[in-house]
Design an enzyme around this catalytic site. Structure first.
Site, PDB file in Angstrom:
ATOM      1  N   GLU A 265     -12.571   5.474   4.360  1.00 14.32           N
ATOM      2  CA  GLU A 265     -12.180   6.089   5.636  1.00 14.32           C
ATOM      3  C   GLU A 265     -13.472   6.535   6.313  1.00 14.32           C
ATOM      4  O   GLU A 265     -13.862   7.702   6.253  1.00 14.32           O
ATOM      5  CB  GLU A 265     -11.204   7.230   5.368  1.00 14.32           C
ATOM      6  CG  GLU A 265      -9.915   6.702   4.728  1.00 14.32           C
ATOM      7  CD  GLU A 265      -9.126   7.740   3.932  1.00 14.32           C
ATOM      8  OE1 GLU A 265      -9.508   8.925   3.962  1.00 14.32           O
ATOM      9  OE2 GLU A 265      -8.140   7.356   3.289  1.00 14.32           O
TER      10      GLU A 265
ATOM     11  N   TYR B 285       0.819  -1.201   0.000  1.00 15.87           N
ATOM     12  CA  TYR B 285       0.000   0.000   0.000  1.00 15.87           C
ATOM     13  C   TYR B 285       0.862   1.263   0.000  1.00 15.87           C
ATOM     14  O   TYR B 285       1.757   1.417   0.824  1.00 15.87           O
ATOM     15  CB  TYR B 285      -0.938   0.037   1.213  1.00 15.87           C
ATOM     16  CG  TYR B 285      -1.705   1.331   1.297  1.00 15.87           C
ATOM     17  CD1 TYR B 285      -2.753   1.582   0.419  1.00 15.87           C
ATOM     18  CD2 TYR B 285      -1.353   2.317   2.210  1.00 15.87           C
ATOM     19  CE1 TYR B 285      -3.456   2.781   0.463  1.00 15.87           C
ATOM     20  CE2 TYR B 285      -2.036   3.525   2.269  1.00 15.87           C
ATOM     21  CZ  TYR B 285      -3.082   3.753   1.383  1.00 15.87           C
ATOM     22  OH  TYR B 285      -3.758   4.946   1.416  1.00 15.87           O
TER      23      TYR B 285
ATOM     24  N   ASN C 182       0.970  11.240   6.021  1.00 14.87           N
ATOM     25  CA  ASN C 182       0.242  10.377   6.944  1.00 14.87           C
ATOM     26  C   ASN C 182       0.754  10.665   8.349  1.00 14.87           C
ATOM     27  O   ASN C 182       1.946  10.531   8.608  1.00 14.87           O
ATOM     28  CB  ASN C 182       0.523   8.916   6.588  1.00 14.87           C
ATOM     29  CG  ASN C 182      -0.745   8.103   6.403  1.00 14.87           C
ATOM     30  OD1 ASN C 182      -0.685   6.900   6.347  1.00 14.87           O
ATOM     31  ND2 ASN C 182      -1.888   8.739   6.311  1.00 14.87           N
TER      32      ASN C 182
ATOM     33  N   HIS D 111      -3.121  16.405  -2.471  1.00 18.48           N
ATOM     34  CA  HIS D 111      -3.622  16.502  -1.101  1.00 18.48           C
ATOM     35  C   HIS D 111      -3.459  17.894  -0.500  1.00 18.48           C
ATOM     36  O   HIS D 111      -3.998  18.167   0.576  1.00 18.48           O
ATOM     37  CB  HIS D 111      -2.928  15.466  -0.213  1.00 18.48           C
ATOM     38  CG  HIS D 111      -3.425  14.063  -0.428  1.00 18.48           C
ATOM     39  ND1 HIS D 111      -3.481  13.473  -1.661  1.00 18.48           N
ATOM     40  CD2 HIS D 111      -3.907  13.133   0.446  1.00 18.48           C
ATOM     41  CE1 HIS D 111      -3.955  12.244  -1.557  1.00 18.48           C
ATOM     42  NE2 HIS D 111      -4.226  12.011  -0.280  1.00 18.48           N
TER      43      HIS D 111
ATOM     44  N   ARG E  20     -15.582  29.318  47.524  1.00 15.09           N
ATOM     45  CA  ARG E  20     -15.372  28.185  48.410  1.00 15.09           C
ATOM     46  C   ARG E  20     -14.905  26.932  47.676  1.00 15.09           C
ATOM     47  O   ARG E  20     -14.119  26.137  48.195  1.00 15.09           O
ATOM     48  CB  ARG E  20     -16.682  27.896  49.156  1.00 15.09           C
ATOM     49  CG  ARG E  20     -16.537  26.876  50.246  1.00 15.09           C
ATOM     50  CD  ARG E  20     -17.806  26.537  50.991  1.00 15.09           C
ATOM     51  NE  ARG E  20     -19.024  27.192  50.590  1.00 15.09           N
ATOM     52  CZ  ARG E  20     -20.218  26.598  50.587  1.00 15.09           C
ATOM     53  NH1 ARG E  20     -20.317  25.322  50.927  1.00 15.09           N
ATOM     54  NH2 ARG E  20     -21.308  27.252  50.244  1.00 15.09           N
TER      55      ARG E  20
ATOM     56  N   PHE F  19      -2.588   6.519  12.153  1.00 16.55           N
ATOM     57  CA  PHE F  19      -2.884   7.880  11.719  1.00 16.55           C
ATOM     58  C   PHE F  19      -4.193   8.407  12.297  1.00 16.55           C
ATOM     59  O   PHE F  19      -4.497   9.590  12.186  1.00 16.55           O
ATOM     60  CB  PHE F  19      -2.967   7.932  10.187  1.00 16.55           C
ATOM     61  CG  PHE F  19      -3.854   6.855   9.613  1.00 16.55           C
ATOM     62  CD1 PHE F  19      -5.227   6.885   9.787  1.00 16.55           C
ATOM     63  CD2 PHE F  19      -3.302   5.797   8.920  1.00 16.55           C
ATOM     64  CE1 PHE F  19      -6.041   5.884   9.279  1.00 16.55           C
ATOM     65  CE2 PHE F  19      -4.114   4.795   8.390  1.00 16.55           C
ATOM     66  CZ  PHE F  19      -5.486   4.841   8.571  1.00 16.55           C
TER      67      PHE F  19
ATOM     68  N   TYR G   1     -20.036  29.399  46.115  1.00 13.43           N
ATOM     69  CA  TYR G   1     -19.230  28.322  45.528  1.00 13.43           C
ATOM     70  C   TYR G   1     -18.039  28.857  44.743  1.00 13.43           C
ATOM     71  O   TYR G   1     -16.987  28.222  44.701  1.00 13.43           O
ATOM     72  CB  TYR G   1     -20.082  27.472  44.585  1.00 13.43           C
ATOM     73  CG  TYR G   1     -21.090  26.564  45.255  1.00 13.43           C
ATOM     74  CD1 TYR G   1     -21.246  26.540  46.641  1.00 13.43           C
ATOM     75  CD2 TYR G   1     -21.888  25.733  44.491  1.00 13.43           C
ATOM     76  CE1 TYR G   1     -22.173  25.705  47.229  1.00 13.43           C
ATOM     77  CE2 TYR G   1     -22.825  24.890  45.073  1.00 13.43           C
ATOM     78  CZ  TYR G   1     -22.969  24.888  46.446  1.00 13.43           C
ATOM     79  OH  TYR G   1     -23.885  24.058  47.022  1.00 13.43           O
TER      80      TYR G   1
END
Length: 517
Positions: free
Chosen positions: A417, A56, A198, A86, A286, A332, A283
């Protein structure tokens, strides 16, 4: 010239990561002991290209196109096309400090020797950092799995002489920036483009950058809360160590110790030890150790996860040279980063939320026993009325931003994906939240300082008086209405820069326990 910082793959610490973020001119050098593993993994990839078995991203397409085989003569251009296709991010460019960290995290991950890249790829990434070649990386376009693909592609285009990068104060074409820095662009080998894009380095760098800023903000918020306690003439009984010991939450115990130490020597506290008819404080005063301690525990856990991720190998497939194998997996996927970024978002929102409640308490004359809206002539003057409104607006905005990003997932790559982390946005949205909360804390500081003015000549604790002097150096007391916008901005800078903590740290060792390692 300073000695370069040694970059040990797998050995980065939070203290070192903080230095890398906070020191723009810091240079690094790679630990030479990693080079044998890098060479072995690159050699295994080279040998894989000589066989016929599909690997791959080496001799196949990417994502849903993994079934498409690539001819041997096209293997180099495959990696270049990967970067080009990309690099499709949008939005504002990431800040320089984050880009510097991404370069080094990527180099350190590849140098672990499980990614199959050549030494010169890693060396060029480090040289780009050291010589100030900072790629232009749009901040939007990653879903946090299969790695931070789009932003890392933008990071790596200048490596091959393309894209854009900042150098010497100019935004230049990537090849020109490299040339001016005296660096040669690379021709990528098999798998190298895939190994470069990646990974979780952008998400991790964004989260680390926010965590480092949150550390400074947290300390300032603790100190500010202690000052408000004095301005409201609150009790220090809720910080008794026995209370916190029987619960056993470590962040709470450490915060209570810090509040106790900050209160030591306060004349204001001594003035109302007797004759005060209030039984318990609100609060927001405190329960400070309980709320802030829980936030501190979340930040400590985030530190552990993000340091692990900074040292991780997160590309795919991974190269195990000792066994002679390459294995596809899913490192990844940035789910660990997404979940801790979401936890940080909630903690940052809570720090601002309880701070805003203390501002509301200070301007309320019934709750604080101070003049209405902290002005000596209410009615003629509005005092801190609308200053509190600003704090409320910011706290409300943070509530929306704190919605978890990790619970959303949109399938990508034609459903190959099909579950993603959204870690990049989860981390990126932290900086606006930090700015909001730092402004809220700055407003509280101004309000607490104003409250102390009505208690003079009594003095607060010595450490807190140092903080008051720092605040008054940029913002005088307001006895008649004026615009506080510039004062708020000046005190915000003190908070965000860590100056509030530095004003007290030498006097209060217990504050070290509420800082991250």
């Amino acid at each position: 010239m300073t000695t370069p910082e040694l970059l040990v793959p797998g050995g980065l610490t939070f203290a070192q990561l903080r230095r890398l973020v906070d020191t723009p001119d810091l240079t690094v050098k790679l630990d030479p002991s990693c080079r044998a593993a890098v060479r072995a993994s690159a050699d295994l990839v080279r040998r894989a290209t000589e066989g016929d078995a599909p690997v791959y991203g080496v001799n196949t397409g990417f994502g849903k196109l993994a079934t498409q085989r690539i001819q041997r003569e096209d293997l180099a251009v495959l990696q270049l096309k990967l970067l080009r296709s990309h690099a499709v991010g949008v939005g504002d460019a990431l800040p320089a400090r984050v880009v510097r960290l991404v370069l080094l995290l990527k180099a350190a991950s590849l140098a672990r020797g499980y990614s199959g890249v050549r030494e010169e790829v890693i060396d060029t990434l480090i040289a780009m950092h050291n010589r100030g070649v900072l790629p232009v990386i749009p901040c939007q376009g990653s879903v946090g799995a299969s790695g931070d693909l789009a932003p890392l592609a933008h990071l790596c285009l200048p490596l091959v002489g393309e894209g854009e990068a900042w150098f010497d104060g100019q935004c230049l074409p990537g090849g020109q920036a490299m040339e001016r820095a005296g660096l040669e662009p690379l021709t990528l080998g098999p798998k190298e483009g895939l190994a470069l894009i990646n990974g979780t380095q952008v998400s991790t760098a964004l989260a680390l950058d926010a965590l480092i800023a949150a550390d400074r903000l947290f300390e300032a918020a603790v100190i500010t809360g202690a000052l408000t306690l004095d301005a409201a003439r609150g009790s220090d009984a809720p910080f008794d160590p026995r209370i916190h010991a029987v619960r056993g939450q470590p962040g709470q115990i450490d915060c209570a110790a810090a509040y106790r130490a900050l209160a030591v020597g306060s004349e204001i506290r001594r003035s109302h030890l007797e004759g005060d008819d209030r039984v318990q404080d609100p609060y927001c005063l405190r329960c400070q150790p309980q709320v802030m301690g829980a936030c501190l525990d979340q930040m400590r856990y985030a530190t552990q996860v993000l340091v692990r991720e900074a040292n991780a190998v997160t590309d795919n497939p991974l190269v195990f040279a000792a066994e002679g194998s390459m294995v596809s997996g899913g490192n990844f996927h940035a789910e660990p980063v997404a979940l801790v970024a979401d936890a940080l978002a909630v903690a940052i929102a809570e720090i601002g939320s309880i701070s805003e409640r203390r501002v509301a308490m200070l301007v309320d004359t019934v709750a604080s026993r101070l003049p209405p809206f902290l002005t000596p002539e209410p009615g003629l003057n509005s005092g801190f009325m609308i200053v509190h409104v600003t704090a409320a607006a910011l706290a409300s905005e943070n509530k929306s931003l704190a919605h978890p990003a990790s619970v959303d997932s949109l399938p990508t790559s034609a459903n190959q994906e099909d579950h993603v982390s959204m870690a990049t946005f989860a981390a990126r949205r932290l900086q606006p939240m930090l700015r909001n909360t730092a402004h809220i804390v700055a407003i509280e500081l101004l309000a607490a300082a104003q409250g102390i003015e009505f208690l003079r000549p009594l003095k607060s604790a010595p450490a807190l008086e140092g903080v008051l002097r720092l605040v008054r150096s940029v913002s005088p007391a307001m006895m008649a209405d004026r615009s506080l916008a510039r004062d708020m901005e000046a005190v915000h800078h003190l908070v965000a820069a860590g100056d509030i903590g530095r004003a007290t740290e030498r006097q209060i060792p217990e504050l070290q326990a509420v800082r991250l390692a």
